[in-house]
Design an enzyme around this catalytic site. Sequence first.
Site, PDB file in Angstrom:
ATOM      1  N   GLU A 157       0.837  -1.215   0.000  1.00 47.64           N
ATOM      2  CA  GLU A 157       0.000   0.000   0.000  1.00 47.64           C
ATOM      3  C   GLU A 157       0.862   1.251   0.000  1.00 47.64           C
ATOM      4  O   GLU A 157       0.623   2.187  -0.749  1.00 47.64           O
ATOM      5  CB  GLU A 157      -0.899   0.015   1.243  1.00 47.64           C
ATOM      6  CG  GLU A 157      -1.864  -1.127   1.288  1.00 47.64           C
ATOM      7  CD  GLU A 157      -3.309  -0.705   1.533  1.00 47.64           C
ATOM      8  OE1 GLU A 157      -3.553   0.461   1.882  1.00 47.64           O
ATOM      9  OE2 GLU A 157      -4.181  -1.567   1.369  1.00 47.64           O
ATOM     10  N   ASP A 169      -5.206  -2.637   9.431  1.00 40.07           N
ATOM     11  CA  ASP A 169      -6.059  -3.484   8.588  1.00 40.07           C
ATOM     12  C   ASP A 169      -5.346  -4.782   8.216  1.00 40.07           C
ATOM     13  O   ASP A 169      -5.912  -5.876   8.290  1.00 40.07           O
ATOM     14  CB  ASP A 169      -6.454  -2.740   7.305  1.00 40.07           C
ATOM     15  CG  ASP A 169      -7.129  -1.413   7.593  1.00 40.07           C
ATOM     16  OD1 ASP A 169      -7.585  -1.214   8.737  1.00 40.07           O
ATOM     17  OD2 ASP A 169      -7.198  -0.574   6.681  1.00 40.07           O
TER      18      ASP A 169
HETATM   19  C1  GLA Z   1      -7.690   3.076   7.417  1.00 36.78           C
HETATM   20  C2  GLA Z   1      -6.204   2.722   7.444  1.00 36.78           C
HETATM   21  C3  GLA Z   1      -5.793   2.197   8.825  1.00 36.78           C
HETATM   22  C4  GLA Z   1      -6.239   3.136   9.931  1.00 36.78           C
HETATM   23  C5  GLA Z   1      -7.703   3.529   9.774  1.00 36.78           C
HETATM   24  C6  GLA Z   1      -8.131   4.583  10.748  1.00 36.78           C
HETATM   25  O1  GLA Z   1      -8.461   1.932   7.569  1.00 36.78           O
HETATM   26  O2  GLA Z   1      -5.920   1.744   6.461  1.00 36.78           O
HETATM   27  O3  GLA Z   1      -4.402   1.982   8.838  1.00 36.78           O
HETATM   28  O4  GLA Z   1      -5.405   4.262   9.998  1.00 36.78           O
HETATM   29  O5  GLA Z   1      -7.979   3.998   8.454  1.00 36.78           O
HETATM   30  O6  GLA Z   1      -8.100   4.101  12.042  1.00 36.78           O
END
Ligand code: GLA
Length: 385
Positions: A157, A169
Amino acid sequence: MMERVIRAFGERFNEPPAFVVRAPGRVNLIGEHTDYNDGFCLPMAIDRALWIALRPRRDDRVIVEALDLGESITFDLGALSPGEASWGQYVTGVAWALPRNGYTLSAWEGVMSSDIPIGSGLSSSAALELAVARAFAAVAGFPWDPERMAQVAQQTENQWLKLRTGIMDQLVCASGVEGHALLIDCRSLSLEPVPLPSGAVVVVMDTRTPRGLVNSAYNERRAECEQAAQRLGVAVLRDASRADLERQSGRLAPVLLKRAQHVITENERTLLAAAAMRAHDAAELGRLMDASHDSLRHDYEVTSATLDTMVACARQQKGCRGARMTGAGFGGCAIALVQAPDIASFIAGVFQAYERETGLTPDIFACRPAAGAGLVGFGETDTAP
Ligand code: GLA
């Protein structure tokens, strides 16, 4: 889903797949916009997942067909290029990141399908990255290390797609534990599975509004956090306390003060939420989720009108312990913690109220905490090599 990819594979290749891999979507119970501040978050993998049925190839070519989209991509492992942004980029990105981390790859072909809503903030992209990584591990025979694979997916990413996302995530998608959320310390990357309070169910409520501003606003928030940390004299906001903030509030512009306020209090709430879960205290967990949403709305300013409406509709229903947005914000999904006996009336009530208020048709479903990415079928159900 599993049957769908196995059947489609059989129709396409006239034999059963050699491997089937699965990687889940996720919701975050609490701890939002804390991961890139080295803080704490508490996500859980859910029982919605992306599946790939595949077989090895003898040459250098990878072919993936996305059944749900009617599209496919083909590329050679020796000739990767970023190309246009699309789901295929996540596949080529993982094929780019793995060798950079010392893994030798071999080629494969397969079909994939998913029941994770796309672009709703349930991490369909992390699921794709981890499923592809799991597929490469299966055909090349390298050991499956969920934490390292999460880092490879994050590199995909950050460096291939140039999205500055944190680790949450990918880590929960790789390491999820059935029946549990994961308390993640994003500094040490230590993980602690914590059980959902008995009798409480997590309901996902998709506002069905796109997360339009999400990339630019996400980067803006990250930059603001870095500035706030600098003003407070710490490396990252994880290292600042409420007392530091009060003492030095005069050094921060009002907007930076609000951002820091959110991150510092959200880290506290996340640790309290994990404690509440260990004590099976659904009421306290729900209260903390409510407070998290309010902080994201007023201090971090990443909610949207539809997310606020959805959360308000949820809080009006019987059996609702708490409700908040989940993920990056600016649209996408909210979640609610609901008492099990009230699930059906809760879902019907929120559906009607949200439709009445916004004119939009939401997608609302209960979910269960699921295991992280793995190889399935053929006798293997876990994440073992
Ligand atoms: C997205 C990003 C995560 C995190 C959330 C907010 O999902 O991918 O890494 O920062 O936003 O908590």
